[in-house]
Design a protein around this motif. Structure first.
Motif, PDB file in Angstrom:
ATOM      1  N   ARG A  82       0.827  -1.220   0.000  1.00  0.00           N
ATOM      2  CA  ARG A  82       0.000   0.000   0.000  1.00  0.00           C
ATOM      3  C   ARG A  82       0.853   1.259   0.000  1.00  0.00           C
ATOM      4  N   VAL A  83       2.001   1.212   0.671  1.00  0.00           N
ATOM      5  CA  VAL A  83       2.857   2.388   0.823  1.00  0.00           C
ATOM      6  C   VAL A  83       4.298   1.978   0.558  1.00  0.00           C
ATOM      7  N   VAL A  84       5.022   2.843  -0.154  1.00  0.00           N
ATOM      8  CA  VAL A  84       6.455   2.648  -0.350  1.00  0.00           C
ATOM      9  C   VAL A  84       7.163   3.738   0.446  1.00  0.00           C
ATOM     10  N   GLU A  85       7.931   3.309   1.423  1.00  0.00           N
ATOM     11  CA  GLU A  85       8.707   4.242   2.241  1.00  0.00           C
ATOM     12  C   GLU A  85      10.141   4.219   1.730  1.00  0.00           C
ATOM     13  N   VAL A  86      10.608   5.352   1.264  1.00  0.00           N
ATOM     14  CA  VAL A  86      11.942   5.432   0.659  1.00  0.00           C
ATOM     15  C   VAL A  86      12.891   6.070   1.658  1.00  0.00           C
ATOM     16  N   LEU A  87      13.997   5.423   1.913  1.00  0.00           N
ATOM     17  CA  LEU A  87      15.025   5.925   2.820  1.00  0.00           C
ATOM     18  C   LEU A  87      16.290   6.210   2.031  1.00  0.00           C
ATOM     19  N   GLY A  88      16.990   7.243   2.451  1.00  0.00           N
ATOM     20  CA  GLY A  88      18.258   7.590   1.808  1.00  0.00           C
ATOM     21  C   GLY A  88      19.367   6.679   2.297  1.00  0.00           C
ATOM     22  N   PRO A  89      20.594   6.987   1.934  1.00  0.00           N
ATOM     23  CA  PRO A  89      21.719   6.139   2.330  1.00  0.00           C
ATOM     24  C   PRO A  89      21.959   6.223   3.840  1.00  0.00           C
ATOM     25  N   HIS A  90      22.605   5.216   4.371  1.00  0.00           N
ATOM     26  CA  HIS A  90      22.993   5.245   5.775  1.00  0.00           C
ATOM     27  C   HIS A  90      24.034   6.334   5.963  1.00  0.00           C
ATOM     28  N   ALA A  91      23.847   7.153   6.996  1.00  0.00           N
ATOM     29  CA  ALA A  91      24.819   8.207   7.276  1.00  0.00           C
ATOM     30  C   ALA A  91      26.051   7.596   7.926  1.00  0.00           C
ATOM     31  N   PRO A  92      27.228   8.139   7.624  1.00  0.00           N
ATOM     32  CA  PRO A  92      28.430   7.594   8.252  1.00  0.00           C
ATOM     33  C   PRO A  92      28.453   7.932   9.744  1.00  0.00           C
ATOM     34  N   SER A  93      29.043   7.078  10.510  1.00  0.00           N
ATOM     35  CA  SER A  93      29.165   7.304  11.947  1.00  0.00           C
ATOM     36  C   SER A  93      30.492   7.999  12.218  1.00  0.00           C
ATOM     37  N   TRP A  94      30.420   9.111  12.934  1.00  0.00           N
ATOM     38  CA  TRP A  94      31.631   9.850  13.235  1.00  0.00           C
ATOM     39  C   TRP A  94      32.120   9.553  14.644  1.00  0.00           C
ATOM     40  N   LYS A  95      31.431   8.672  15.322  1.00  0.00           N
ATOM     41  CA  LYS A  95      31.820   8.351  16.687  1.00  0.00           C
ATOM     42  C   LYS A  95      32.789   7.179  16.655  1.00  0.00           C
ATOM     43  N   HIS A  96      33.945   7.390  17.203  1.00  0.00           N
ATOM     44  CA  HIS A  96      34.956   6.352  17.287  1.00  0.00           C
ATOM     45  C   HIS A  96      35.372   6.233  18.744  1.00  0.00           C
TER      46      HIS A  96
END
Length: 191
Positions: free
Chosen positions: A161-175
């Motif tokens: 019924r619905v298509v939910e579009v997500l962008g790319p995974h954001a990079p993690s800056w926490k190390h």
């Protein structure tokens, strides 16, 4: 009066009886091995009756069944019908269709869109699609109605019924284990 000498075999049997029960186990094993042999196939007269007087093809409970020229329930079955029966009993039909669509994603939506997007989940009519860039996320949001129509042709009416579009995974800056709560982030270091 002296006892007859015929009692010696009874005494010998009594001596062969072992208190640990191995003689009983051996006797049962030999009896079971004798019962497991297949009966010899006898020629059935043309009268339609078996030698025991029953009709051909029908056996009484406890009688050994002989294999005939026609297929019956004892013959090996094909794997396809058994898998179909299992899928129907367990209710896996829709899940298998969804996995099939996910596997053929590029074929269904086209090579260009399929190269830049991947379906992640389909839960309660909501399909979640992840893209590799925000530009493709925007493009796929514009094509959502067409995508719903095409997927419902493959899966059945009102499955998606619905298509939910997500962008790319954001990079993690926490190390590491420590970090600051009010830090300003990575800032622009790409220029």
């Amino acid at each position: 009066m002296p006892e007859p000498e015929d009692d010696t075999p009874a005494e010998e049997e009594a001596e062969e009886h072992r208190p640990d029960g191995l003689d009983l186990a051996r006797a049962q094993t030999l009896g079971a091995a004798g019962a497991a042999t297949t009966p010899a196939r006898r020629r059935i007269p043309r009268t339609g009756l078996t030698p025991s007087g029953t009709r051909r093809g029908r056996s009484r409970p406890g009688e050994a069944q002989l294999s005939g020229a026609r297929p019956d329930g004892r013959d090996p079955q094909g794997l396809g019908p058994e898998v179909d029966r299992l899928v129907g009993e367990r209710g896996w039909g829709l899940d298998l269709q969804v996995r099939g669509v996910f596997a053929r994603w590029a074929e269904i939506v086209g090579d260009e869109i399929g190269a830049h997007s991947t379906p992640e989940t389909l839960v309660d009519g909501t399909l979640v699609v992840r893209t590799d860039s925000t530009a493709w996320a925007t493009q796929l949001k514009l094509l959502a109605a067409t995508l719903v129509k095409r997927l419902n042709e493959e899966l059945g009416r009102d499955t998606v019924r619905v298509v939910e579009v997500l962008g790319p995974h954001a990079p993690s800056w926490k190390h590491g284990r420590r970090g600051t709560r009010d830090g300003r982030g990575p800032r622009d270091t790409y220029g």
